[in-house]
Structures are given as C-alpha cells and as structure tokens.
Design an enzyme around this catalytic site. Structure first.
Site, PDB file in Angstrom:
ATOM      1  N   LYS A  22       5.395  -2.894  -8.064  1.00 42.05           N
ATOM      2  CA  LYS A  22       4.141  -3.415  -7.689  1.00 42.05           C
ATOM      3  C   LYS A  22       3.292  -1.531  -7.386  1.00 42.05           C
ATOM      4  CE  LYS A  22       2.728  -4.962  -3.960  1.00 42.05           C
ATOM      5  NZ  LYS A  22       1.296  -3.914  -3.190  1.00 42.05           N
ATOM      6  N   ASN A  23       3.965  -1.195  -6.444  1.00 42.36           N
ATOM      7  CA  ASN A  23       3.381  -0.123  -5.017  1.00 42.36           C
ATOM      8  C   ASN A  23       3.173   1.099  -6.254  1.00 42.36           C
ATOM      9  OD1 ASN A  23       2.320  -1.361  -3.103  1.00 42.36           O
ATOM     10  ND2 ASN A  23       3.795  -1.190  -2.236  1.00 42.36           N
ATOM     11  N   ARG A  93      -6.038  -3.374  -1.905  1.00 41.80           N
ATOM     12  CA  ARG A  93      -6.391  -2.221  -1.105  1.00 41.80           C
ATOM     13  C   ARG A  93      -5.656  -0.862  -2.045  1.00 41.80           C
ATOM     14  NH1 ARG A  93      -8.007  -1.006   3.811  1.00 41.80           N
ATOM     15  NH2 ARG A  93      -7.109   1.447   3.690  1.00 41.80           N
ATOM     16  N   CYS A 117      -7.514  -5.452   7.475  1.00 42.13           N
ATOM     17  CA  CYS A 117      -6.171  -6.213   6.777  1.00 42.13           C
ATOM     18  C   CYS A 117      -5.337  -6.480   7.393  1.00 42.13           C
ATOM     19  CB  CYS A 117      -5.421  -4.493   6.130  1.00 42.13           C
ATOM     20  SG  CYS A 117      -3.782  -5.132   5.232  1.00 42.13           S
ATOM     21  N   ARG A 122      -6.527   0.179   8.463  1.00 41.25           N
ATOM     22  CA  ARG A 122      -5.600   1.174   7.128  1.00 41.25           C
ATOM     23  C   ARG A 122      -6.963   2.279   7.347  1.00 41.25           C
ATOM     24  NH1 ARG A 122      -2.316  -2.417   3.782  1.00 41.25           N
ATOM     25  NH2 ARG A 122      -1.764  -0.881   2.552  1.00 41.25           N
ATOM     26  N   PRO A 123      -6.675   3.414   7.996  1.00 44.55           N
ATOM     27  CA  PRO A 123      -7.652   3.896   7.983  1.00 44.55           C
ATOM     28  C   PRO A 123      -7.237   5.202   6.599  1.00 44.55           C
ATOM     29  CG  PRO A 123      -5.574   4.455   9.305  1.00 44.55           C
ATOM     30  CD  PRO A 123      -5.577   2.884   8.715  1.00 44.55           C
ATOM     31  N   ILE A 124      -8.890   5.519   5.824  1.00 41.30           N
ATOM     32  CA  ILE A 124      -8.948   6.488   4.957  1.00 41.30           C
ATOM     33  C   ILE A 124      -8.795   8.132   4.387  1.00 41.30           C
ATOM     34  CG2 ILE A 124     -10.840   5.774   4.215  1.00 41.30           C
ATOM     35  CD1 ILE A 124      -9.626   5.187   1.471  1.00 41.30           C
ATOM     36  N   ASP A 305       8.035  -2.465   4.323  1.00 40.77           N
ATOM     37  CA  ASP A 305       7.322  -3.896   3.720  1.00 40.77           C
ATOM     38  C   ASP A 305       8.462  -4.942   3.154  1.00 40.77           C
ATOM     39  OD1 ASP A 305       5.430  -2.368   3.463  1.00 40.77           O
ATOM     40  OD2 ASP A 305       6.296  -1.951   1.425  1.00 40.77           O
ATOM     41  N   ILE A 327       5.264   1.862  11.904  1.00 38.80           N
ATOM     42  CA  ILE A 327       4.227   2.421  10.670  1.00 38.80           C
ATOM     43  C   ILE A 327       3.004   1.637  11.067  1.00 38.80           C
ATOM     44  CG2 ILE A 327       3.118   2.791   8.361  1.00 38.80           C
ATOM     45  CD1 ILE A 327       6.057   4.520   8.902  1.00 38.80           C
ATOM     46  N   ARG A 397       0.434 -11.650  -4.730  1.00 37.67           N
ATOM     47  CA  ARG A 397      -0.121 -11.348  -5.258  1.00 37.67           C
ATOM     48  C   ARG A 397       0.759  -9.726  -5.702  1.00 37.67           C
ATOM     49  NH1 ARG A 397      -4.319  -9.392  -0.866  1.00 37.67           N
ATOM     50  NH2 ARG A 397      -4.473  -7.204  -1.814  1.00 37.67           N
TER      51      ARG A 397
HETATM   52  C1  EPZ Z   1       1.648   1.843   0.876  1.00 37.72           C
HETATM   53  O1  EPZ Z   1       0.240   1.408   1.464  1.00 37.72           O
HETATM   54  C2  EPZ Z   1       1.853   0.399   0.018  1.00 37.72           C
HETATM   55  N1  EPZ Z   1       0.533  -0.286  -0.328  1.00 37.72           N
HETATM   56  C3  EPZ Z   1       2.383  -0.713   1.376  1.00 37.72           C
HETATM   57  O2  EPZ Z   1       2.705  -1.514   0.863  1.00 37.72           O
HETATM   58  C4  EPZ Z   1       3.824   0.093   2.304  1.00 37.72           C
HETATM   59  O3  EPZ Z   1       3.605  -1.107   3.057  1.00 37.72           O
HETATM   60  C5  EPZ Z   1       3.144   0.873   2.603  1.00 37.72           C
HETATM   61  O4  EPZ Z   1       2.246   3.041   1.450  1.00 37.72           O
HETATM   62  C6  EPZ Z   1       4.000   2.636   3.414  1.00 37.72           C
HETATM   63  O5  EPZ Z   1       4.997   2.336   2.901  1.00 37.72           O
HETATM   64  C7  EPZ Z   1       0.515   0.145  -1.729  1.00 37.72           C
HETATM   65  O6  EPZ Z   1       1.463   0.652  -2.265  1.00 37.72           O
HETATM   66  C8  EPZ Z   1      -0.492  -0.214  -2.483  1.00 37.72           C
HETATM   67  P1  EPZ Z   1       0.273   4.197   4.626  1.00 37.72           P
HETATM   68  P2  EPZ Z   1      -0.541   2.863   1.587  1.00 37.72           P
HETATM   69  O7  EPZ Z   1      -1.007   5.633   3.292  1.00 37.72           O
HETATM   70  O8  EPZ Z   1      -0.681   3.917   1.035  1.00 37.72           O
HETATM   71  C9  EPZ Z   1      -1.511   5.940   7.957  1.00 37.72           C
HETATM   72  C10 EPZ Z   1       3.036  -3.883   0.374  1.00 37.72           C
HETATM   73  O9  EPZ Z   1       3.441  -4.570   0.929  1.00 37.72           O
HETATM   74  N2  EPZ Z   1      -2.670   6.409   7.139  1.00 37.72           N
HETATM   75  O10 EPZ Z   1       2.006   5.497   3.605  1.00 37.72           O
HETATM   76  O11 EPZ Z   1      -1.636   2.155   2.797  1.00 37.72           O
HETATM   77  C11 EPZ Z   1      -1.643   4.349   8.061  1.00 37.72           C
HETATM   78  O12 EPZ Z   1      -2.331   3.322   9.410  1.00 37.72           O
HETATM   79  C12 EPZ Z   1       2.235  -3.235   0.711  1.00 37.72           C
HETATM   80  O13 EPZ Z   1       3.638  -3.908  -0.540  1.00 37.72           O
HETATM   81  C13 EPZ Z   1      -3.650   7.099   8.065  1.00 37.72           C
HETATM   82  O14 EPZ Z   1      -3.602   6.932   9.614  1.00 37.72           O
HETATM   83  O15 EPZ Z   1      -0.345   3.470   3.370  1.00 37.72           O
HETATM   84  C14 EPZ Z   1      -0.097   3.778   8.381  1.00 37.72           C
HETATM   85  O16 EPZ Z   1       0.266   3.474   9.462  1.00 37.72           O
HETATM   86  C15 EPZ Z   1       1.145  -2.997   2.439  1.00 37.72           C
HETATM   87  N3  EPZ Z   1      -4.779   7.888   7.572  1.00 37.72           N
HETATM   88  C16 EPZ Z   1       0.566   5.133   7.703  1.00 37.72           C
HETATM   89  O17 EPZ Z   1      -0.202   6.596   7.629  1.00 37.72           O
HETATM   90  C17 EPZ Z   1      -4.457   7.620   5.780  1.00 37.72           C
HETATM   91  O18 EPZ Z   1      -5.719   7.724   5.402  1.00 37.72           O
HETATM   92  C18 EPZ Z   1       1.467   5.291   6.241  1.00 37.72           C
HETATM   93  O19 EPZ Z   1      -0.157   4.487   5.165  1.00 37.72           O
HETATM   94  C19 EPZ Z   1      -3.599   6.553   5.599  1.00 37.72           C
HETATM   95  C20 EPZ Z   1      -2.702   6.305   6.382  1.00 37.72           C
END
Ligand code: EPZ
Length: 430
Positions: A22-23, A93, A117, A122-124, A305, A327, A397
């Site tokens: 999925k991801n 997301r 979330c 979930r910052p961006i 995950d 994480i 989902r």
């Molecule tokens: C992806 O989320 C996955 N989602 C998540 O899958 C997964 O848990 C996560 O990666 C970690 O492996 C999808 O692929 C759609 P990150 P993502 O950016 O990309 C921080 C599932 O169950 N961060 O790697 O949103 C964040 O807060 C899910 O399938 C910032 O600080 O995760 C976290 O602590 C849920 N600023 C860390 O980085 C940002 O701009 C890692 O998040 C972005 C992230």
C-alpha cells in the site's frame, strides 16, 4: 456497521499470498499522473486508501481505467484541475503525494491537507522545506497546501528527520525540476526504492534510492511504462506475527525476505522458527513465546507499522518485555483495548512495559488505527473465546481480504455487517 468477530484458539496452517505494498502503491499512483502517456500499474492492493486516491486522480481529469482489481491504467494528459480536494481525500495522509507530483509537472497545485491523525501529529514541514528549497512558494491556508513555482530548480536538501513522505515527495518534484537535486538523510524504506524504480522506468534519472543520499537529475518529461508494485512487507509481517501468536505453521508467499529481516529477527528472539526461501518465509510456532525488547526505527530498523503487532505477541510471551516507539508519539492507543483482553501493559512515555500473561480472553474492542486494528485481530486469534472488533474501517484502509486470508489458514473469523450476523456467528461457535 462493519465488525470482525473472531473465535480464538485455532492455530494457523497453510499458505497465504501477500499483495502489493500500500505505502508504495499510493505514491506510485500519484507519480503516474506525471506522464502524458498511459502508465500501467500492476499488483495494486485493492484497499480503501488506494481507491480514494484513484478517485481523486480521476476527479482532477486524469484518465483512470481499472483493468481489474489489481491493475490500473492512468493517463495524466487530461488533467485540467490542479486543486485536489474532496471529503474523502482529506481523510488519507497520502493525498500529499499529489503535491510533489503535480508541482513537478505543472509547477503549481493546491491539495487538501489531511487533518490530525490517530497515531500522533503528522507534521509536513519537511515536505515544505524541500519544495521551498527548490524555489517554490508555499501557502497553507483554508485547509489547502498551495504551492507554486515560477522555476523549480534542483538543490541540496538535508532532511532533519528521516521521513518517508518527504523523501518521496521531494524526489517526485525533483524528477521534473531543472538540474540536480540531492536529498541527504533520505528514508531508505523499500517503498522509497520502489517509487524511484517506477519513476526511472518512466524516464526519470534517480540514483541512490535505498541509501542516505538520493541524487536526482531533472528531466523534461516522463513517459509511459508498465510496472508491478513490490509486495507489502507490513501485510507479510502481520501474517507472520499472527502465526506466531496463534501457533501453527504458515508459509507467507510473494514476499521479499530481505525486507522482512527486522521482523524475522524479532520472531526468532521470541522463540519462533523462521525459514527463508527466495520469495517466501515460513513461520512455525508452538505458541510458547519468549520475552524480548524492540525499538521502532526507520528502515532497516524495526518498522513502526509492526509495533502494535509486536506488542500483542509479547503480551502473551513469558516474562517482561519492552516496546519503544521512536517514530510516532501516539501509537499505543491499542493498549487500553488489549488490557480489556487481559493484557498487562504499562505505558511510560514512549515505552510500553509488557508483563506477559498466559493468554488473552475475548472481549469487545475498538480498532484505534490501521496497524493497531490488525494487532487486535492477532490478539483475537490467540484469545480464548470470542472477540468483536469495532471500527474496522481503519483496517480495511490497508489490508485486502484480511478475514478471508485468515479463514484460509484455519482461523474462525468473519466480517459481519449487522447485529443479526454477529449473533449468528456467536451462536455457531458457542
Ligand atoms: C509513512 O508515513 C507511512 N504512510 C506510514 O504508514 C508509516 O508509519 C511511516 O511512513 C513510517 O514508516 C504512508 O506511506 C502513506 P514519515 P509518513 O514522514 O511518510 C516526522 C501505515 O500504517 N516528520 O516517515 O507520513 C513524523 O512526525 C502508516 O501504513 C516530520 O517531523 O511518515 C515522524 O515522527 C501510518 N516532518 C517521522 O518524521 C515532516 O514533514 C517519520 O514520518 C514529515 C515527517
């Protein structure tokens, strides 16, 4: 009303085939809009998040042809609307992957930002940092992430935190930017590599995916391709842990064992037998589990995950285990639910201290999010008596036919949609 109802206690035996990741599929679908030719994507998981994203892609004008439930053709030549917003897209997301894709292709877009979330904030900011570094202006207002660039120019971007989403998003925009972009401290997850391979098959020039440093040389346009998505390491891990907790002997097929190394290592520590084949893993468990410790980390570390599934396993292992979540800050919401099934878990900050109990007992519980929901299914399979899981829309989902696949392995589980069906199941098993 959709619920899973499970009569626990059956060990799992047989073979289960894993679907596409999925991801990986979510960003690949977004990236498919970047070509003005037909892109064919196979091994797509047929799950709700994927279907919502496909609808959004169709809504902005791209041609989407569903060849079958696992194969789609997308042609981005017909995109007319650069604003992506509907009530469904706000709930996933991965809508943010359309930002990188459309910014790269059209130099502007506005995409509805998902709200808070269930696994934590979930910052961006890192996505924004990357786009701005390439020369784009970002404005976040009225629930939309609006981004526009007169010129999108390759540059050096250091990610302060390892982020799967930011790495992929920046990589997509950079694929069609001017010149060279270098992403440092990039995420190394298998799905990051899969998206890079997909973009390269469309004519992008991306090197280093799977390492800390990804180098992208922008090209003028991307072309048609045919691509098959990698197997889902989390779906695979979930079945491996289900076999471990319920006991039995399960061959999990259509996987890449290398992607499962952290999961496999923890199963071995917990006392299970794991055999690896070219594209399958076999898990044998007598249900007697040992304590261990685990900390979630970016790949190749233990995946966040898989954290709830691991905790469920350790909840019935002998002795005291710890699970540290590094994480996301809110990924222990299943603990209260599991406690209702007899678990003895105390959460202190980001550490769950788990005192193993001999067995879970069936109860009515709520799925707090996707992976925690899957973990509760595992608990239900290992439990004595009947477990009813509410809010399974989270699970749907991300897992395709979870109940059907488990039934094939001998589990006593049904997806019910009414009180009458629920009572019928309970009557049948009692
Ligand atoms: C992806 O989320 C996955 N989602 C998540 O899958 C997964 O848990 C996560 O990666 C970690 O492996 C999808 O692929 C759609 P990150 P993502 O950016 O990309 C921080 C599932 O169950 N961060 O790697 O949103 C964040 O807060 C899910 O399938 C910032 O600080 O995760 C976290 O602590 C849920 N600023 C860390 O980085 C940002 O701009 C890692 O998040 C972005 C992230």
């Amino acid at each position: 009303m959709e619920q899973y109802v499970i009569k626990g206690g059956n060990p799992l035996y047989g073979e289960v085939e894993i679907g596409g990741a999925k991801n990986a599929a979510l960003p690949i679908l977004a990236a498919a809009t970047m070509a003005n030719e037909t892109v064919t994507i196979d091994n797509l998981p047929n799950v709700r998040d994927i279907n919502v994203l496909l609808q959004a892609i169709e809504q902005i004008g791209a041609k989407v042809e569903r060849v079958n439930e696992h194969k789609v053709k997308i042609n981005g030549a017909y995109i007319r609307d650069l604003t992506v917003d509907n009530e469904f897209i706000r709930k996933i997301r991965a809508s943010y992957y359309l930002i990188g894709a459309l910014l790269g292709k059209y130099r502007e877009t506005a995409v509805a930002l998902p709200g808070g979330c269930d696994i934590g904030s979930r910052p961006i900011d890192l996505h924004k940092k990357g786009f701005c570094a390439m020369g784009a202006d970002v404005d976040i207002s009225h629930g939309l992430f609006k981004v526009k660039a007169y010129r999108l120019i390759g540059t050096h971007i250091y990610l302060d935190k390892v982020s799967v989403g930011a790495t992929i998003n920046i990589m997509m925009a950079a694929a069609l930017a001017e010149g060279k972009t270098v992403i440092e401290n990039a995420a190394k997850e298998p799905h990051v590599v899969d998206v890079a391979n997909f973009l390269n098959s469309m004519g992008a020039n991306i090197r280093g995916a799977g390492t800390d440093v990804i180098r992208i040389v922008g090209v003028q346009k991307l072309h048609k391709t045919e691509y098959s998505i990698i197997p889902d390491q989390i779906e695979a891990g979930t079945f491996m842990f289900a076999a471990a907790a319920a006991g039995g002997d399960v061959l999990v097929t259509n996987v890449i064992p290398k992607h499962l190394e952290a999961t496999t290592a923890k199963l071995l520590e917990a006392g299970c037998e794991v055999e690896e084949f070219d594209d399958a893993v076999r898990v044998i468990s007598n249900g007697k589990l040992r304590r261990t410790q685990v900390t979630t980390l970016p790949y190749p570390g233990f995946p966040t995950d898989m954290q709830p599934q691991m905790a469920v396993l350790l909840g019935i292992a002998e002795g005291t285990s710890t699970v540290t979540e590094s994480i996301f800050e809110n990924r222990f919401r299943y603990v209260d639910e599991l406690t209702r099934m007899g678990a003895n878990i105390k959460v202190e900050s980001n550490i769950a201290i788990i005192n193993g109990v001999p067995r879970y007992t069936g109860a009515r519980v709520n799925a707090p999010d996707l992976r925690a929901g899957a973990a509760l299914v595992i608990a239900g399979l290992a439990a004595e008596g009947v477990t009813v899981i509410d809010d399974i829309h989270y699970i749907l989902r991300g897992y395709e036919n979870l109940d059907g696949k488990l039934r094939e392995l001998g589990a006593n589980i049904e997806l019910v949609t009414s009180e009458k069906e629920l009572q019928k199941f309970i009557l049948k098993v009692s």
